[in-house]
Design an enzyme around this catalytic site. Structure first.
Site, PDB file in Angstrom:
ATOM      1  N   ASP A  10       0.860  -1.176   0.000  1.00  0.00           N
ATOM      2  CA  ASP A  10       0.000   0.000   0.000  1.00  0.00           C
ATOM      3  C   ASP A  10       0.904   1.237   0.000  1.00  0.00           C
ATOM      4  O   ASP A  10       2.032   1.184   0.505  1.00  0.00           O
ATOM      5  CB  ASP A  10      -0.872  -0.042   1.259  1.00  0.00           C
ATOM      6  CG  ASP A  10      -1.647   1.232   1.470  1.00  0.00           C
ATOM      7  OD1 ASP A  10      -2.385   1.625   0.562  1.00  0.00           O
ATOM      8  OD2 ASP A  10      -1.501   1.841   2.546  1.00  0.00           O
ATOM      9  N   THR A  14       1.361   3.838   4.435  1.00  0.00           N
ATOM     10  CA  THR A  14       2.251   2.687   4.608  1.00  0.00           C
ATOM     11  C   THR A  14       3.681   3.068   4.233  1.00  0.00           C
ATOM     12  O   THR A  14       4.609   2.882   5.018  1.00  0.00           O
ATOM     13  CB  THR A  14       1.759   1.499   3.753  1.00  0.00           C
ATOM     14  OG1 THR A  14       0.460   1.126   4.239  1.00  0.00           O
ATOM     15  CG2 THR A  14       2.707   0.312   3.833  1.00  0.00           C
ATOM     16  N   ARG A  41      -7.751  13.374   5.401  1.00  0.00           N
ATOM     17  CA  ARG A  41      -7.457  11.952   5.153  1.00  0.00           C
ATOM     18  C   ARG A  41      -8.692  11.070   5.421  1.00  0.00           C
ATOM     19  O   ARG A  41      -9.015  10.179   4.637  1.00  0.00           O
ATOM     20  CB  ARG A  41      -6.276  11.523   6.047  1.00  0.00           C
ATOM     21  CG  ARG A  41      -5.961  10.045   6.039  1.00  0.00           C
ATOM     22  CD  ARG A  41      -5.474   9.570   4.686  1.00  0.00           C
ATOM     23  NE  ARG A  41      -5.036   8.178   4.748  1.00  0.00           N
ATOM     24  CZ  ARG A  41      -4.885   7.402   3.693  1.00  0.00           C
ATOM     25  NH1 ARG A  41      -5.094   7.875   2.480  1.00  0.00           N
ATOM     26  NH2 ARG A  41      -4.487   6.156   3.824  1.00  0.00           N
ATOM     27  N   SER A 118      -2.260   0.521  -4.941  1.00  0.00           N
ATOM     28  CA  SER A 118      -2.769   1.715  -4.263  1.00  0.00           C
ATOM     29  C   SER A 118      -3.987   2.319  -4.936  1.00  0.00           C
ATOM     30  O   SER A 118      -4.178   2.206  -6.147  1.00  0.00           O
ATOM     31  CB  SER A 118      -1.653   2.760  -4.211  1.00  0.00           C
ATOM     32  OG  SER A 118      -2.122   3.995  -3.721  1.00  0.00           O
ATOM     33  N   ASN A 119      -4.749   3.024  -4.109  1.00  0.00           N
ATOM     34  CA  ASN A 119      -5.863   3.846  -4.585  1.00  0.00           C
ATOM     35  C   ASN A 119      -5.386   5.008  -5.453  1.00  0.00           C
ATOM     36  O   ASN A 119      -6.191   5.573  -6.213  1.00  0.00           O
ATOM     37  CB  ASN A 119      -6.600   4.459  -3.378  1.00  0.00           C
ATOM     38  CG  ASN A 119      -7.583   3.503  -2.724  1.00  0.00           C
ATOM     39  OD1 ASN A 119      -7.976   2.503  -3.302  1.00  0.00           O
ATOM     40  ND2 ASN A 119      -7.975   3.827  -1.502  1.00  0.00           N
ATOM     41  N   LYS A 151     -10.263   0.141  -3.208  1.00  0.00           N
ATOM     42  CA  LYS A 151     -10.142  -0.774  -2.079  1.00  0.00           C
ATOM     43  C   LYS A 151     -11.279  -0.481  -1.090  1.00  0.00           C
ATOM     44  O   LYS A 151     -11.619   0.685  -0.924  1.00  0.00           O
ATOM     45  CB  LYS A 151      -8.814  -0.553  -1.345  1.00  0.00           C
ATOM     46  CG  LYS A 151      -7.563  -0.802  -2.146  1.00  0.00           C
ATOM     47  CD  LYS A 151      -6.370  -0.371  -1.297  1.00  0.00           C
ATOM     48  CE  LYS A 151      -5.061  -0.648  -1.988  1.00  0.00           C
ATOM     49  NZ  LYS A 151      -3.917  -0.185  -1.158  1.00  0.00           N
ATOM     50  N   SER A 175       0.218  -3.481   4.421  1.00  0.00           N
ATOM     51  CA  SER A 175      -0.497  -2.208   4.568  1.00  0.00           C
ATOM     52  C   SER A 175      -0.624  -1.838   6.035  1.00  0.00           C
ATOM     53  O   SER A 175      -0.785  -2.700   6.896  1.00  0.00           O
ATOM     54  CB  SER A 175      -1.887  -2.315   3.940  1.00  0.00           C
ATOM     55  OG  SER A 175      -2.579  -1.085   4.076  1.00  0.00           O
ATOM     56  N   ASN A 177      -3.104   0.190   6.752  1.00  0.00           N
ATOM     57  CA  ASN A 177      -4.531   0.520   6.837  1.00  0.00           C
ATOM     58  C   ASN A 177      -5.332  -0.750   7.131  1.00  0.00           C
ATOM     59  O   ASN A 177      -5.452  -1.620   6.258  1.00  0.00           O
ATOM     60  CB  ASN A 177      -5.008   1.124   5.512  1.00  0.00           C
ATOM     61  CG  ASN A 177      -4.398   2.490   5.252  1.00  0.00           C
ATOM     62  OD1 ASN A 177      -4.690   3.444   5.964  1.00  0.00           O
ATOM     63  ND2 ASN A 177      -3.522   2.588   4.252  1.00  0.00           N
ATOM     64  N   PHE A 179      -8.430  -1.440   7.081  1.00  0.00           N
ATOM     65  CA  PHE A 179      -9.488  -1.772   6.111  1.00  0.00           C
ATOM     66  C   PHE A 179      -8.913  -2.465   4.878  1.00  0.00           C
ATOM     67  O   PHE A 179      -9.568  -3.312   4.255  1.00  0.00           O
ATOM     68  CB  PHE A 179     -10.283  -0.507   5.727  1.00  0.00           C
ATOM     69  CG  PHE A 179      -9.650   0.321   4.644  1.00  0.00           C
ATOM     70  CD1 PHE A 179      -9.881   0.055   3.304  1.00  0.00           C
ATOM     71  CD2 PHE A 179      -8.786   1.366   4.968  1.00  0.00           C
ATOM     72  CE1 PHE A 179      -9.289   0.823   2.303  1.00  0.00           C
ATOM     73  CE2 PHE A 179      -8.189   2.136   3.980  1.00  0.00           C
ATOM     74  CZ  PHE A 179      -8.437   1.859   2.640  1.00  0.00           C
ATOM     75  N   ASP A 180      -7.686  -2.117   4.542  1.00  0.00           N
ATOM     76  CA  ASP A 180      -7.002  -2.683   3.378  1.00  0.00           C
ATOM     77  C   ASP A 180      -6.564  -4.127   3.687  1.00  0.00           C
ATOM     78  O   ASP A 180      -6.764  -5.049   2.883  1.00  0.00           O
ATOM     79  CB  ASP A 180      -5.793  -1.779   3.095  1.00  0.00           C
ATOM     80  CG  ASP A 180      -5.158  -1.964   1.737  1.00  0.00           C
ATOM     81  OD1 ASP A 180      -5.750  -2.627   0.869  1.00  0.00           O
ATOM     82  OD2 ASP A 180      -4.044  -1.412   1.548  1.00  0.00           O
TER      83      ASP A 180
END
Ligand code: LAC
Length: 222
Positions: A10, A14, A41, A118-119, A151, A175, A177, A179-180
Protein backbone atom coordinates in the site's frame (compact mmCIF):
# COMPACT_ATOMS: atom_id res chain seq x y z
CA UNK A 1 5.27 -22.72 -0.20
CA UNK A 2 7.44 -23.69 -3.17
CA UNK A 3 8.17 -20.14 -4.20
CA UNK A 4 8.23 -16.90 -2.19
CA UNK A 5 5.21 -14.63 -2.45
CA UNK A 6 5.07 -11.47 -4.51
CA UNK A 7 4.87 -8.45 -2.20
CA UNK A 8 2.33 -5.68 -2.85
CA UNK A 9 2.69 -2.50 -0.78
CA UNK A 10 0.00 0.00 0.00
CA UNK A 11 1.26 3.55 -0.61
CA UNK A 12 -0.49 6.24 1.48
CA UNK A 13 -0.02 5.68 5.21
CA UNK A 14 2.25 2.69 4.61
CA UNK A 15 5.20 4.04 2.59
CA UNK A 16 4.50 7.78 2.61
CA UNK A 17 2.82 9.85 5.30
CA UNK A 18 -0.42 11.64 4.33
CA UNK A 19 -0.78 13.28 7.75
CA UNK A 20 2.54 15.10 7.63
CA UNK A 21 0.93 17.30 4.96
CA UNK A 22 -0.16 19.36 7.99
CA UNK A 23 3.17 21.15 7.54
CA UNK A 24 1.89 22.57 4.22
CA UNK A 25 -1.57 23.23 5.68
CA UNK A 26 0.01 25.20 8.53
CA UNK A 27 0.97 27.99 6.11
CA UNK A 28 -2.73 28.74 5.59
CA UNK A 29 -4.43 27.31 8.69
CA UNK A 30 -1.98 27.84 11.57
CA UNK A 31 -2.98 25.82 14.63
CA UNK A 32 -5.82 24.02 12.81
CA UNK A 33 -3.37 22.35 10.41
CA UNK A 34 -3.09 18.93 12.07
CA UNK A 35 -6.84 18.69 12.61
CA UNK A 36 -7.39 19.62 8.94
CA UNK A 37 -4.91 16.96 7.78
CA UNK A 38 -6.74 14.32 9.82
CA UNK A 39 -10.19 15.33 8.53
CA UNK A 40 -8.82 15.49 4.96
CA UNK A 41 -7.46 11.95 5.15
CA UNK A 42 -10.55 10.50 6.87
CA UNK A 43 -12.89 12.10 4.30
CA UNK A 44 -10.66 11.04 1.42
CA UNK A 45 -11.04 7.40 2.46
CA UNK A 46 -14.76 7.82 3.20
CA UNK A 47 -15.32 9.17 -0.31
CA UNK A 48 -13.53 6.17 -1.84
CA UNK A 49 -15.76 3.82 0.17
CA UNK A 50 -18.89 5.76 -0.78
CA UNK A 51 -18.02 5.89 -4.48
CA UNK A 52 -17.46 2.13 -4.40
CA UNK A 53 -20.82 1.56 -2.67
CA UNK A 54 -22.44 3.80 -5.32
CA UNK A 55 -20.69 1.82 -8.08
CA UNK A 56 -19.34 5.10 -9.36
CA UNK A 57 -15.72 6.01 -10.01
CA UNK A 58 -13.83 9.28 -9.92
CA UNK A 59 -10.07 9.09 -9.66
CA UNK A 60 -8.05 9.66 -6.47
CA UNK A 61 -6.98 13.14 -7.48
CA UNK A 62 -10.65 14.15 -7.74
CA UNK A 63 -11.35 12.48 -4.39
CA UNK A 64 -8.35 14.18 -2.78
CA UNK A 65 -9.48 17.60 -4.00
CA UNK A 66 -13.11 17.13 -2.85
CA UNK A 67 -12.05 15.84 0.56
CA UNK A 68 -9.74 18.84 1.01
CA UNK A 69 -12.69 21.10 0.17
CA UNK A 70 -14.69 19.34 2.90
CA UNK A 71 -11.88 19.56 5.48
CA UNK A 72 -11.45 23.30 4.87
CA UNK A 73 -15.19 24.03 4.97
CA UNK A 74 -15.67 21.98 8.15
CA UNK A 75 -13.10 24.17 9.92
CA UNK A 76 -14.49 27.41 8.45
CA UNK A 77 -11.71 28.11 5.92
CA UNK A 78 -12.16 29.27 2.33
CA UNK A 79 -8.89 29.14 0.38
CA UNK A 80 -8.33 30.34 -3.18
CA UNK A 81 -8.24 27.76 -5.99
CA UNK A 82 -4.52 28.31 -6.41
CA UNK A 83 -3.88 27.50 -2.74
CA UNK A 84 -6.05 24.38 -2.95
CA UNK A 85 -4.13 23.29 -6.05
CA UNK A 86 -0.86 23.76 -4.17
CA UNK A 87 -2.12 21.62 -1.29
CA UNK A 88 -3.37 18.79 -3.55
CA UNK A 89 -0.04 19.09 -5.41
CA UNK A 90 1.75 18.38 -2.12
CA UNK A 91 0.41 14.82 -2.42
CA UNK A 92 3.03 14.31 -5.14
CA UNK A 93 5.78 15.04 -2.60
CA UNK A 94 4.56 13.24 0.52
CA UNK A 95 7.46 12.22 2.75
CA UNK A 96 8.33 8.55 3.15
CA UNK A 97 8.22 7.19 6.71
CA UNK A 98 11.60 6.80 8.40
CA UNK A 99 13.60 3.79 7.26
CA UNK A 100 11.37 2.98 4.27
CA UNK A 101 14.17 3.14 1.68
CA UNK A 102 16.60 0.87 3.49
CA UNK A 103 13.93 -1.69 4.40
CA UNK A 104 12.46 -1.83 0.90
CA UNK A 105 15.92 -2.51 -0.48
CA UNK A 106 16.41 -5.33 2.04
CA UNK A 107 13.00 -6.77 1.16
CA UNK A 108 13.88 -6.46 -2.52
CA UNK A 109 16.67 -8.98 -2.04
CA UNK A 110 14.19 -11.54 -0.64
CA UNK A 111 11.06 -11.04 -2.74
CA UNK A 112 10.81 -12.18 -6.36
CA UNK A 113 8.44 -9.33 -7.20
CA UNK A 114 7.76 -6.01 -5.50
CA UNK A 115 4.71 -3.96 -6.39
CA UNK A 116 2.74 -0.99 -5.17
CA UNK A 117 -1.02 -1.55 -4.95
CA UNK A 118 -2.77 1.72 -4.26
CA UNK A 119 -5.86 3.85 -4.58
CA UNK A 120 -3.62 6.57 -6.06
CA UNK A 121 -4.10 7.42 -9.73
CA UNK A 122 -1.28 6.23 -12.03
CA UNK A 123 -0.02 9.82 -12.34
CA UNK A 124 -0.03 10.36 -8.57
CA UNK A 125 1.75 7.06 -7.92
CA UNK A 126 4.48 7.78 -10.44
CA UNK A 127 4.97 11.27 -9.02
CA UNK A 128 5.12 10.26 -5.37
CA UNK A 129 7.34 7.24 -6.07
CA UNK A 130 9.74 9.49 -7.97
CA UNK A 131 9.86 12.26 -5.37
CA UNK A 132 10.21 9.78 -2.48
CA UNK A 133 12.96 8.02 -4.49
CA UNK A 134 11.09 4.71 -4.30
CA UNK A 135 10.71 4.13 -8.03
CA UNK A 136 13.68 1.83 -8.56
CA UNK A 137 12.68 -0.70 -5.91
CA UNK A 138 9.36 -1.67 -7.49
CA UNK A 139 8.74 -3.83 -10.54
CA UNK A 140 5.29 -2.39 -11.04
CA UNK A 141 2.95 0.30 -9.72
CA UNK A 142 -0.62 -1.02 -9.77
CA UNK A 143 -3.38 1.57 -9.46
CA UNK A 144 -7.01 0.81 -8.69
CA UNK A 145 -7.68 3.10 -11.66
CA UNK A 146 -7.08 0.03 -13.86
CA UNK A 147 -10.36 -1.44 -12.53
CA UNK A 148 -12.06 1.89 -11.74
CA UNK A 149 -13.08 0.88 -8.25
CA UNK A 150 -11.47 1.40 -4.85
CA UNK A 151 -10.14 -0.77 -2.08
CA UNK A 152 -11.46 -2.85 -0.40
CA UNK A 153 -13.42 -4.16 -3.39
CA UNK A 154 -12.21 -7.72 -4.03
CA UNK A 155 -11.85 -6.71 -7.70
CA UNK A 156 -8.83 -4.62 -6.73
CA UNK A 157 -6.97 -7.49 -5.07
CA UNK A 158 -7.96 -9.99 -7.77
CA UNK A 159 -6.73 -7.56 -10.42
CA UNK A 160 -3.40 -7.14 -8.64
CA UNK A 161 -2.88 -10.91 -8.56
CA UNK A 162 -3.73 -11.05 -12.27
CA UNK A 163 -1.24 -8.25 -13.06
CA UNK A 164 1.42 -10.09 -11.04
CA UNK A 165 0.67 -13.35 -12.85
CA UNK A 166 0.06 -15.17 -9.57
CA UNK A 167 -2.75 -17.00 -7.83
CA UNK A 168 -4.09 -14.53 -5.25
CA UNK A 169 -2.83 -16.70 -2.36
CA UNK A 170 0.74 -16.15 -3.65
CA UNK A 171 0.55 -12.39 -3.21
CA UNK A 172 1.08 -10.69 0.14
CA UNK A 173 -0.28 -7.20 0.80
CA UNK A 174 1.64 -5.04 3.24
CA UNK A 175 -0.50 -2.21 4.57
CA UNK A 176 -0.84 -0.02 7.63
CA UNK A 177 -4.53 0.52 6.84
CA UNK A 178 -6.65 -2.08 8.67
CA UNK A 179 -9.49 -1.77 6.11
CA UNK A 180 -7.00 -2.68 3.38
CA UNK A 181 -5.58 -5.64 5.33
CA UNK A 182 -9.06 -6.97 6.10
CA UNK A 183 -10.19 -6.47 2.49
CA UNK A 184 -7.17 -8.18 0.97
CA UNK A 185 -7.43 -11.13 3.37
CA UNK A 186 -11.16 -11.47 2.59
CA UNK A 187 -10.26 -11.63 -1.12
CA UNK A 188 -7.76 -14.44 -0.44
CA UNK A 189 -4.42 -12.59 -0.28
CA UNK A 190 -1.74 -13.13 2.31
CA UNK A 191 -1.41 -10.01 4.44
CA UNK A 192 0.84 -8.17 6.83
CA UNK A 193 -0.41 -5.40 9.05
CA UNK A 194 2.22 -2.72 9.47
CA UNK A 195 1.07 -1.25 12.77
CA UNK A 196 1.57 2.51 12.66
CA UNK A 197 -1.37 3.13 15.00
CA UNK A 198 -0.20 1.80 18.39
CA UNK A 199 -2.04 -1.50 18.12
CA UNK A 200 -5.45 -0.12 17.11
CA UNK A 201 -6.93 -2.54 14.57
CA UNK A 202 -10.52 -2.69 13.26
CA UNK A 203 -12.64 -5.42 14.87
CA UNK A 204 -14.41 -5.75 11.51
CA UNK A 205 -12.07 -8.59 10.59
CA UNK A 206 -9.53 -10.93 12.16
CA UNK A 207 -6.11 -9.61 13.11
CA UNK A 208 -3.60 -10.98 10.65
CA UNK A 209 -1.11 -13.62 11.77
CA UNK A 210 1.75 -11.43 10.69
CA UNK A 211 1.94 -7.99 12.33
CA UNK A 212 5.02 -5.78 12.40
CA UNK A 213 5.73 -2.26 13.62
CA UNK A 214 8.24 -1.37 10.92
CA UNK A 215 9.30 -2.50 7.47
CA UNK A 216 12.71 -3.27 8.99
CA UNK A 217 11.03 -5.85 11.24
CA UNK A 218 9.25 -7.28 8.21
CA UNK A 219 12.55 -7.60 6.35
CA UNK A 220 13.91 -9.64 9.28
CA UNK A 221 10.84 -11.85 9.61
CA UNK A 222 10.08 -12.70 5.99
C1 LAC B 1 -3.77 3.50 -0.77
C2 LAC B 1 -4.69 4.05 0.29
C3 LAC B 1 -5.27 2.98 1.13
O1 LAC B 1 -2.60 3.89 -0.93
O2 LAC B 1 -4.15 4.99 1.07
O3 LAC B 1 -4.27 2.64 -1.48
Amino acid sequence: MDRPEALAFDMYGTLVDPIRIWQQLEIYLGDSALRAAEIWRAKQLEYTFRLTAMQHYEDFEWVTRRSLDYALASLGYDLADEQRRTLVGAYDDLEPFAGVHESLHQLRSKAPTMAVLSNGSPRMLQAVARSARLGDVFDILISVDEVRTYKPSPLVYQHAAHRLGRPIAEVRLISSNPFDVIGAAAAGMQVVWLDRSAGLFDPLGPRPDLMVTSLAELAERL
